[in-house]
Write an enzyme that holds these catalytic residues in place. Structure first.
Site: not given
Ligand code: FAD
Ligand code: AMP
Length: 477
Positions: A122, A192, A211, A276, A278-279, A451
């Site tokens: 979308g 993660i 880290e 891993a 960050g996102r 308890h």
């Molecule tokens: P998302 O879950 O990312 O969903 C977004 C959706 O939008 C996706 O399905 C994507 O395909 C769709 N999309 C994107 N762009 C478009 C587009 N243009 N058109 C149509 N569709 C689109 N959080 C927790 O709370 N507990 C946990 O234990 C946890 N564990 C995690 C473990 C891992 C390995 C990872 C990667 C994340 C984890 N998280 C956890 C974080 C959690 O997954 C996210 O915070 C959550 O999924 C965010 O939800 P959202 O709906 O904002 O986005």
């Molecule tokens: P989070 O955002 O909680 O998933 O954590 C990601 C972690 O990766 C952070 O603590 C960052 O400091 C670390 N990080 C980012 N870039 C690097 C790098 N080049 N080498 C080592 N650690 C990193």
């Protein structure tokens, strides 16, 4: 004429699909656009959380912990188990089955609520129009009174360590390995990185975590972070702080990594790497250049407290906007926005959102850390109770960690609860509820806990905040 809806949600992760369900419950004609294609090549709902995030990581954390206990932890119970081995392909396919069942469940909920699933990608166009491109490249236009952007986030890639087939992977790749690497490097000791590092450590890999920051888990109360660091180190996770990865090469022998730490340049050779670090928000291709959607300084979609963007009738929720990247935070924003669209007054308390790291021990917290209270100059009391003094933790042979409570020195209002230990993800809800009700540590101290349970440690920590814990010595009065 394009088909018109009351609400179109972009993205069916935990933020978007929950928003769509709540909109439909409130009588709004709702569509949800989702582009996800799963491992089998089929369209799937559920987003990151259900497909490659919360659920599959917890499935593997559970399987790997059971394997670890069966192979290492049962002798203390007087149970002898010989010949334990991990069938990793079976663990992965069991995890895939759980994912398939849950994502199929969302599809069922969409049908039950009459939500139209628009399969494809979308794009937000001017005048609250949405263009959806399907997998054949055909584009259709839709419009809505209200649009909710919920396209979530994806893993950050770093130039120093580019992904490389199944040798250098992001979190999604690390959920699909069918064999255990002998030596694994995890880059990033965040939530993660620690969870996935734990999975593969339990299954037998030698794990080094690099880290860049000097402080371990800076967002966690440092007394809790330090305790968990000691426990992770004992489990064999080699966590190197202040270690920034600068470059890498993949060859037939594995991956060579170059990083810098306080002693200078270092080299590390491993079989596989998980990046891993960050996102970041999914915003590429999200909007047509004609729409003036405002971004914030971190590249997230800018919203106010009510999740409204700068464009009238366009809302944004979940990982796409400020606040912790957590599934439950996105879902609750989805509910709140749906209710606001329907004319209700909905409020989300951002101060009482729990966070959990699902390692063993689990690290769970809500509210302010001691460091944050000090920085804000807020006067506080603290109470700590170690699980070593809990009868239930002893019976479970799992006595690591503690509960820590922070409350206002004058009003006694609960300001934070921090737990490292056992199944603390299930305990932290007590703290969240008390904070939601603006309760005090005295309220917890006056509550009767069953308890023997681990939750008694919360009771005792609340008593300790007033120097009257029953099962540990108190500070001298
Ligand atoms: P998302 O879950 O990312 O969903 C977004 C959706 O939008 C996706 O399905 C994507 O395909 C769709 N999309 C994107 N762009 C478009 C587009 N243009 N058109 C149509 N569709 C689109 N959080 C927790 O709370 N507990 C946990 O234990 C946890 N564990 C995690 C473990 C891992 C390995 C990872 C990667 C994340 C984890 N998280 C956890 C974080 C959690 O997954 C996210 O915070 C959550 O999924 C965010 O939800 P959202 O709906 O904002 O986005
Ligand atoms: P989070 O955002 O909680 O998933 O954590 C990601 C972690 O990766 C952070 O603590 C960052 O400091 C670390 N990080 C980012 N870039 C690097 C790098 N080049 N080498 C080592 N650690 C990193």
């Amino acid at each position: 004429m394009s088909e018109k809806f009351d609400v179109i949600v972009l993205g069916a992760g935990p933020a978007g699909y929950v928003a769509a369900i709540r909109c439909a419950q409130l009588g709004l004609k709702t569509a949800c656009v989702e582009e996800w294609i799963n491992k089998k090549g089929s369209p799937a709902l559920g987003g990151t959380c259900l497909n490659v995030g919360c659920i599959p990581s917890k499935a593997l954390l559970e399987s790997s912990q059971i394997y670890y206990e069966a192979s290492k932890g049962l002798s203390e119970h007087g149970i002898v188990v010989d010949g334990v081995r991990a069938d990793v392909p079976q663990m992965i396919s069991s995890k895939d089955k759980i994912v398939e069942e849950l994502t199929g469940g969302i599809e069922h909920l969409f049908r039950a609520n009459n939500i139209t699933w628009l399969k494809g990608t979308g794009k937000l166009m001017p005048e609250r129009q949405i263009a959806v491109q399907d997998s054949d490249g055909n584009t259709s236009a839709y419009s809505a009174e209200n649009i909710i952007l919920a396209t979530g986030s994806k893993s950050i890639e770093i130039g120093a360590v580019p992904l490389h087939s199944d040798v250098v992977v992001d979190s999604s790749g690390a959920l699909d390995w069918e064999s255990v690497p002998q030596k694994l490097c995890v880059i990033g000791a965040g939530v993660i990185g620690l969870e996935l590092g734990s999975v593969w450590r339990r299954l037998g890999a030698e794990v080094v975590v690099l880290e860049a920051q000097d402080v371990f888990l800076p967002m966690v109360d440092q007394q809790i972070a330090k305790d968990s660091f000691r426990q992770f180190t004992r489990q064999g996770l080699d966590i190197k702080l202040g270690a920034r990865v600068m470059s890498s090469q993949v060859d037939g022998n594995g991956v060579s990594l170059q990083y810098t730490d306080s002693s200078g340049e270092q080299n590390l050779t491993v079989d596989r790497v998980i990046v891993a670090v960050g996102r970041r928000p999914n915003i590429e291709q999200l909007t047509d250049p004609e729409t003036d959607l405002l971004m914030d300084e971190r590249g997230l979609v800018h919203v106010n407290d009510a999740c409204e963007t700068n464009l009238p009738g366009v809302w944004a929720i979940g990982d796409l906007v400020r606040g912790p990247m957590l599934a439950h935070k996105g879902s609750e924003e989805g509910v709140a926005v749906a209710e606001r669209i329907a004319g209700q007054h909905s409020h989300l308390n951002y101060d009482a959102i729990p966070s959990v790291i699902y390692t063993h021990p689990e690290i769970s917290w809500v509210g302010k850390t001691e460091e944050q209270l000090k920085e804000a100059g807020r006067e506080y009391k603290s109470g700590v109770f170690p699980f070593a003094a809990s009868g239930r933790a002893k019976a479970q042979r799992d006595t690591g960690g503690m509960v820590k409570i922070l409350s206002d020195k004058h009003t006694d209002e609960l300001l934070g609860m921090h737990i490292v230990g056992g199944h603390s993800s299930e305990l932290i809800g007590h703290g969240v509820t008390v904070m939601e009700f603006q309760g005090t540590s005295e309220d917890i101290a006056r509550t009767v806990f069953a308890h023997p349970t681990l939750s008694e440690a919360i009771h005792e920590a609340a008593l300790a905040a007033d120097n009257r814990a029953l099962h540990i010595p108190n500070r001298k009065r």
